[in-house]
Design a protein around this motif. Structure first.
Motif, PDB file in Angstrom:
ATOM      1  N   LEU A 119       0.824  -1.209   0.000  1.00 56.83           N
ATOM      2  CA  LEU A 119       0.000   0.000   0.000  1.00 56.83           C
ATOM      3  C   LEU A 119       0.860   1.262   0.000  1.00 56.83           C
ATOM      4  CD1 LEU A 119      -2.523  -1.285   2.671  1.00 56.83           C
ATOM      5  CD2 LEU A 119      -2.931  -1.076   0.208  1.00 56.83           C
ATOM      6  N   GLY A 120       2.165   1.088  -0.224  1.00 58.56           N
ATOM      7  CA  GLY A 120       3.075   2.230  -0.287  1.00 58.56           C
ATOM      8  C   GLY A 120       3.699   2.608   1.040  1.00 58.56           C
ATOM      9  N   TYR A 121       3.465   1.825   2.080  1.00 57.65           N
ATOM     10  CA  TYR A 121       4.020   2.125   3.404  1.00 57.65           C
ATOM     11  C   TYR A 121       5.450   1.605   3.504  1.00 57.65           C
ATOM     12  CZ  TYR A 121       4.759   2.087   8.425  1.00 57.65           C
ATOM     13  OH  TYR A 121       5.274   2.285   9.674  1.00 57.65           O
ATOM     14  N   SER A 122       6.344   2.462   3.973  1.00 53.58           N
ATOM     15  CA  SER A 122       7.737   2.038   4.159  1.00 53.58           C
ATOM     16  C   SER A 122       8.294   2.559   5.476  1.00 53.58           C
ATOM     17  CB  SER A 122       8.599   2.534   2.993  1.00 53.58           C
ATOM     18  OG  SER A 122       8.572   3.955   2.950  1.00 53.58           O
ATOM     19  N   GLY A 124       8.553   1.191   8.544  1.00 53.72           N
ATOM     20  CA  GLY A 124       9.008   0.264   9.576  1.00 53.72           C
ATOM     21  C   GLY A 124       7.873  -0.219  10.456  1.00 53.72           C
ATOM     22  N   LYS A 125       8.227  -0.620  11.693  1.00 55.09           N
ATOM     23  CA  LYS A 125       7.249  -1.217  12.599  1.00 55.09           C
ATOM     24  C   LYS A 125       6.713  -0.265  13.659  1.00 55.09           C
ATOM     25  CE  LYS A 125       8.504  -6.004  12.153  1.00 55.09           C
ATOM     26  NZ  LYS A 125       8.469  -7.271  12.842  1.00 55.09           N
ATOM     27  N   SER A 126       7.034   0.994  13.573  1.00 54.45           N
ATOM     28  CA  SER A 126       6.573   1.964  14.562  1.00 54.45           C
ATOM     29  C   SER A 126       5.055   2.148  14.475  1.00 54.45           C
ATOM     30  CB  SER A 126       7.259   3.312  14.341  1.00 54.45           C
ATOM     31  OG  SER A 126       6.613   4.328  15.072  1.00 54.45           O
ATOM     32  N   LEU A 127       4.384   1.939  15.599  1.00 52.30           N
ATOM     33  CA  LEU A 127       2.937   2.107  15.650  1.00 52.30           C
ATOM     34  C   LEU A 127       2.532   3.530  15.273  1.00 52.30           C
ATOM     35  CD1 LEU A 127       0.142   0.993  16.337  1.00 52.30           C
ATOM     36  CD2 LEU A 127       0.613   1.489  18.738  1.00 52.30           C
ATOM     37  N   SER A 128       3.268   4.518  15.763  1.00 51.36           N
ATOM     38  CA  SER A 128       2.923   5.912  15.448  1.00 51.36           C
ATOM     39  C   SER A 128       3.102   6.192  13.952  1.00 51.36           C
ATOM     40  CB  SER A 128       3.728   6.896  16.300  1.00 51.36           C
ATOM     41  OG  SER A 128       5.107   6.703  16.117  1.00 51.36           O
ATOM     42  N   ASN A 129       4.099   5.599  13.313  1.00 50.45           N
ATOM     43  CA  ASN A 129       4.276   5.767  11.864  1.00 50.45           C
ATOM     44  C   ASN A 129       3.117   5.136  11.091  1.00 50.45           C
ATOM     45  OD1 ASN A 129       6.654   7.103  12.336  1.00 50.45           O
ATOM     46  ND2 ASN A 129       7.979   5.454  11.616  1.00 50.45           N
ATOM     47  N   PHE A 130       2.677   3.964  11.528  1.00 54.70           N
ATOM     48  CA  PHE A 130       1.519   3.325  10.895  1.00 54.70           C
ATOM     49  C   PHE A 130       0.295   4.224  11.014  1.00 54.70           C
ATOM     50  CE2 PHE A 130       3.618  -0.808  10.584  1.00 54.70           C
ATOM     51  CZ  PHE A 130       2.940  -1.406   9.534  1.00 54.70           C
ATOM     52  N   ARG A 131       0.048   4.738  12.225  1.00 54.67           N
ATOM     53  CA  ARG A 131      -1.125   5.604  12.419  1.00 54.67           C
ATOM     54  C   ARG A 131      -1.026   6.858  11.561  1.00 54.67           C
ATOM     55  NH1 ARG A 131      -1.350   4.441  18.503  1.00 54.67           N
ATOM     56  NH2 ARG A 131       0.122   6.131  18.618  1.00 54.67           N
ATOM     57  N   GLU A 132       0.149   7.448  11.507  1.00 54.40           N
ATOM     58  CA  GLU A 132       0.330   8.665  10.715  1.00 54.40           C
ATOM     59  C   GLU A 132       0.043   8.407   9.237  1.00 54.40           C
ATOM     60  OE1 GLU A 132       4.057  11.444   9.493  1.00 54.40           O
ATOM     61  OE2 GLU A 132       3.823  11.037  11.629  1.00 54.40           O
ATOM     62  N   PHE A 133       0.479   7.288   8.729  1.00 52.82           N
ATOM     63  CA  PHE A 133       0.310   6.951   7.311  1.00 52.82           C
ATOM     64  C   PHE A 133      -1.120   6.543   6.978  1.00 52.82           C
ATOM     65  CE2 PHE A 133       0.645   4.398   3.472  1.00 52.82           C
ATOM     66  CZ  PHE A 133       1.549   5.094   2.702  1.00 52.82           C
ATOM     67  N   PHE A 134      -1.746   5.707   7.817  1.00 56.59           N
ATOM     68  CA  PHE A 134      -3.035   5.119   7.467  1.00 56.59           C
ATOM     69  C   PHE A 134      -4.251   5.786   8.106  1.00 56.59           C
ATOM     70  CE2 PHE A 134      -0.107   1.610   6.571  1.00 56.59           C
ATOM     71  CZ  PHE A 134      -0.493   1.315   5.275  1.00 56.59           C
ATOM     72  N   VAL A 135      -4.052   6.589   9.158  1.00 51.96           N
ATOM     73  CA  VAL A 135      -5.202   7.184   9.831  1.00 51.96           C
ATOM     74  C   VAL A 135      -5.242   8.693   9.659  1.00 51.96           C
ATOM     75  CG1 VAL A 135      -6.406   7.479  12.039  1.00 51.96           C
ATOM     76  CG2 VAL A 135      -5.273   5.320  11.536  1.00 51.96           C
ATOM     77  N   ASN A 136      -4.122   9.343   9.804  1.00 53.02           N
ATOM     78  CA  ASN A 136      -4.097  10.818   9.774  1.00 53.02           C
ATOM     79  C   ASN A 136      -4.099  11.370   8.362  1.00 53.02           C
ATOM     80  OD1 ASN A 136      -4.042  10.782  12.538  1.00 53.02           O
ATOM     81  ND2 ASN A 136      -1.831  10.886  12.640  1.00 53.02           N
TER      82      ASN A 136
END
Length: 136
Positions: A119-122, A124-136
């Motif tokens: 989905l274009g995410y690169s 890493g495994k940081s929860l905050s990075n995931f939230r920033e990319f997919f939620v915010n």
């Protein structure tokens, strides 16, 4: 001596009542509640057949691993379902300041899979990075 036995008996009874009430009040742990909430969020997405969520919260941090099983054998279709499942699942983690997060979706026969990188995410495994990319 009789008075001492009475006091000891009362203390024993009080401790037993307190112990039982502590068990009743506590309920599910935060990790168990988050696991259930994330599973429910994933299962609400069309195309998700099952969701296995492992949440480990300890003094070292918060660790969340998710294995979704989709209804398709097509990698692009699985990635699309993953993209739909990530926002509602990640919203359940909003109370966590930090942690690691790993997720993949697999075909019913485990032969095909897709991860967040599809989905274009690169980030890493940081929860905050995931939230920033997919939620915010």
């Amino acid at each position: 001596m009789h008075r001492l036995k009475t006091v000891a008996g009362a203390l024993t009874l009080a401790m037993a009542v307190l112990g039982l009430s502590a068990c009743v009040v506590s309920g599910a742990s935060p990790a168990d509640r988050l696991k259930k909430d994330m599973q429910d969020a994933a299962m609400s997405v069309p195309g998700v057949e099952s969701a296995q969520v492992n949440v480990n919260m300890n003094t070292s941090g918060n660790f969340i691993n998710v294995k979704l099983v989709g209804t398709s054998n097509d990698e692009a279709a699985l990635a699309e379902v993953l993209g739909e499942a990530l926002p509602p699942m990640l919203e359940k983690t909003e109370d966590l300041e930090s942690g690691s997060f790993a997720i993949s979706i697999f075909s019913p026969d485990d032969a095909v899979s897709a991860g967040a990188d599809a989905l274009g995410y690169s980030g890493g495994k940081s929860l905050s990075n995931f939230r920033e990319f997919f939620v915010n």
